[in-house]
Design an enzyme around this catalytic site. Structure first.
Site, PDB file in Angstrom:
ATOM      1  N   ASP A  70       0.831  -1.199   0.000  1.00 53.39           N
ATOM      2  CA  ASP A  70       0.000   0.000   0.000  1.00 53.39           C
ATOM      3  C   ASP A  70       0.869   1.255   0.000  1.00 53.39           C
ATOM      4  OD1 ASP A  70      -2.636   1.310   0.460  1.00 53.39           O
ATOM      5  OD2 ASP A  70      -1.683   1.952   2.321  1.00 53.39           O
ATOM      6  N   GLU A 100       1.321  -0.813  -5.177  1.00 51.68           N
ATOM      7  CA  GLU A 100       0.421   0.289  -5.503  1.00 51.68           C
ATOM      8  C   GLU A 100       1.298   1.449  -5.938  1.00 51.68           C
ATOM      9  OE1 GLU A 100      -3.194   3.103  -3.866  1.00 51.68           O
ATOM     10  OE2 GLU A 100      -1.523   2.630  -2.551  1.00 51.68           O
TER      11      GLU A 100
HETATM   12  C1  GLC Z   1      -4.012   3.234  -0.566  1.00 50.25           C
HETATM   13  C2  GLC Z   1      -5.340   2.527  -0.510  1.00 50.25           C
HETATM   14  C3  GLC Z   1      -6.393   3.515  -0.140  1.00 50.25           C
HETATM   15  C4  GLC Z   1      -6.050   4.090   1.209  1.00 50.25           C
HETATM   16  C5  GLC Z   1      -4.643   4.681   1.216  1.00 50.25           C
HETATM   17  C6  GLC Z   1      -4.170   4.949   2.595  1.00 50.25           C
HETATM   18  O1  GLC Z   1      -3.949   4.143  -1.569  1.00 50.25           O
HETATM   19  O2  GLC Z   1      -5.599   1.895  -1.722  1.00 50.25           O
HETATM   20  O3  GLC Z   1      -7.659   2.945  -0.130  1.00 50.25           O
HETATM   21  O4  GLC Z   1      -6.968   5.075   1.560  1.00 50.25           O
HETATM   22  O5  GLC Z   1      -3.700   3.803   0.652  1.00 50.25           O
HETATM   23  O6  GLC Z   1      -3.787   3.750   3.226  1.00 50.25           O
END
Ligand code: GLC
Ligand code: CA
Length: 572
Positions: free
Chosen positions: A235, A295
């Site tokens: 993440d 991500e």
């Molecule tokens: C990532 C997740 C998102 C979340 C953010 C903070 O981008 O996909 O849903 O709000 O991280 O953890």
């Protein structure tokens, strides 16, 4: 730059006789004759499960692990190889699990650690691997580490987070802006310093410059590998480290949808030091043959390339979100993005939707041909070279169900961004299993409302309908696993000047598959010449199409209806 709000706004059925009647298959059958050296995650199709919304096992209106377990048959028959479960650790749920207060347990809302172990075992029997979400950049402000960190300037965990003195006149240490709106700094009166939080104030950033943080977090991954997980989705991995000197970021003109000034996140996003951490994290993953999915919000091919690591020693599957910045059906725009992903030399990871952006069904749909367009999008990203990651519900054409009143909004981003940005609730609504009340998701009151379209768009009715989006996905997934050229072949762009039809060849030695996708609302006539690819008198045989009448075996005159999908095996 990561900016969900922006991304959102930018952002005769098959003749496949051989496929009909195959309802399930084993892992071994999925990868016949795989090319030498392919890793399991290369031939796999991943599927993102948002656990709150997938299936509710105990009737409290919130999905849970037992619910997921009850749907493994479905996932196997669909053809999914791995599920990525978004955070299900203990959490105050300020950001629905992305604020973790204990990395080595399961939130009681979702079940217990024993339930998790059972899920892993059951999934294995269905040839499905489990990928956990690793919230690596920040914890919850209720995590014991942060509680201790906050307790005094000299506490053992003080340096596990980023604490700084403010500037004069009660100004925060610098001008950095939170992705959730407002300053990225929060003043803590008890110790008289500010802490840094890229996301909500309840999500303080960890200090990855502190080796103790790294050790503790790497141990978290070991803990889950021992519990049988096959990898992690990392993440917010772009945001791991920050400039220790805390330079101000350059301000850009205008405001974002959260009402903050636009900013170039030069000093807190994608710092070169992140890669050192990733290499070490990867070594730990390699001990368990695990995969790291990133991500990764990149802005260029070179940024994306860096995430694989100079020696393929960082993230195996960095998601290509530049692909999602193509906000409308456009053959030239997708062609360009695919070429960009290919130019990195890495193994591409395509997604068309997730829990942070409007559903692909509405992003690409024109309001009239949405089902056809959903099939077209599926046919594209499931036949490209690389590993696709599906988002739950995409396979049945789920649409957004955005809140219409501020008091209904659950997502913290929607609460701050309202009314300009309504947040992410709309793309996180319950999975639609059947046409009954609450779409068969729960016997209780679902935590988010089900749209009325669930009456037609649901697993039960689409499973029976040979023309449904769901059956189209199922056939694409079978092809993705079984067709050698689709699985392992090169990507060769065709007819690169065509403004309407995206076409390419997937070629593995003498095996080749031709894919032609009419991205326009008008009929198109296309002609292919494959002599440069070594096909002197090519013969085509249709393997999957939405055309009412499959064309003959010639590839020099193919008529494509609006939004048509045509996939054919080509022989020399
Ligand atoms: C990532 C997740 C998102 C979340 C953010 C903070 O981008 O996909 O849903 O709000 O991280 O953890
Ligand atoms: Ca439940």
């Amino acid at each position: 730059m990561r900016d969900f709000a922006k991304l959102r706004s930018l952002v005769l059925l098959a003749v496949a006789v051989s496929l009909v009647g195959c309802s399930s298959f084993s892992q071994a059958q999925k990868t016949p004759g795989s090319a030498d050296g392919q890793h399991w995650w290369q031939s796999a199709v991943f599927y993102e499960v948002y656990p709150r919304s997938f299936a509710d096992g105990n009737g409290d209106g919130i999905g849970d692990l037992k619910g997921i377990e009850s749907k493994l048959d479905y996932l196997e028959q669909l053809g999914v190889d791995a599920i990525w479960i978004t955070p299900c650790y203990p959490s105050p749920q300020v950001d629905f699990g992305y604020d973790v207060s204990d990395y080595e347990n399961i939130d009681p809302t979702y079940g217990t650690l024993a339930d998790f172990d059972r899920l892993v075992e059951a999934a294995k029997k269905h040839h499905i691997r489990i990928i956990m979400d690793f919230v690596i950049n920040h914890t919850s402000d209720r995590h014991p580490w942060f509680l201790d960190s906050k307790s005094s300037r000299t506490s053992a965990h003080r340096d596990w987070y980023i604490w700084r003195d403010g500037r004069a006149n009660r100004q925060p240490p610098n001008n950095w802006i939170s992705g959730f709106g407002g300053s990225a700094w929060k003043f803590d009166p008890s110790t008289g310093q500010y802490y840094y939080h890229y996301f909500a104030t309840a999500q303080p950033d960890l200090n990855w410059r502190n080796p103790a943080v790294e050790n503790a977090m790497f141990d978290v991954t070991r803990f889950w590998y021992k519990h049988g997980v096959s990898g992690f989705r990392l993440d917010a991995v772009d945001l791991l480290l920050e400039d220790p000197k805390l330079h101000d970021n350059p301000i850009l003109p205008g405001k974002d949808e959260m009402g903050s000034p636009n900013m170039l996140n030069k000093y807190n996003d994608k710092l070169p030091e992140n890669h050192q951490v990733l290499r070490r994290l990867r070594s730990v993953a390699d001990e368990s043959d695990a995969v790291l999915v990133g991500e990764t919000y990149t802005d260029s091919a070179s940024e994306l390339k860096e995430y694989y690591g100079a020696h393929n020693d960082e993230i195996q599957l960095p998601m290509d979100f530049m692909f999602c910045t193509v906000d409308k059906l456009s053959a030239p725009a997708f062609r360009k993005q695919i070429a960009l992903a290919e130019s990195t030399g890495g193994w591409p990871t395509y997604v068309i939707g997730n829990h942070d952006m409007s559903r692909s069904y509405v992003r690409y749909g024109d309001g009239k041909h949405n089902d056809q367009i959903a099939k077209l999008m599926a046919a594209m990203y499931l036949t490209l070279r690389g590993t696709p990651i599906m988002y739950y519900g995409e396979e049945i054409g789920m649409e957004n169900n955005d809140p219409t009143r501020k008091e209904d909004v659950k997502d913290p981003m929607g609460i701050t961004g309202w009314p300009k940005y309504k947040g992410r609730d709309g793309e996180r609504t319950p999975m639609q299993w059947n046409g009954s009340a609450n779409a068969g998701f729960t016997t209780g009151k679902p935590w988010l409302p089900v749209p009325s379209s669930a009456k037609e768009k649901n697993v039960e009715s689409e499973w029976k309908d040979p023309n449904s989006i769901l059956q189209f996905y199922r056939q694409l997934l079978m092809l993705h696993h079984r067709n050698v050229a689709l699985r392992d072949g090169d990507y060769v762009a065709l007819n690169q000047d065509d403004p309407n039809v995206l076409a390419y060849l997937r070629q593995y030695k003498k095996d080749a598959v031709l894919v032609a996708l009419n991205m326009s609302g008008t009929a198109q006539q296309v002609s292919f010449n494959l002599s440069a690819e070594g096909f002197t008198s090519p013969k085509a045989s249709t393997i999957l199409t939405t055309l009412k009448h499959a064309p003959g075996d010639r590839i020099d005159q193919i008529a494509l209806e609006p939004f048509a999908v045509y996939i054919a095996q080509v022989s020399p």
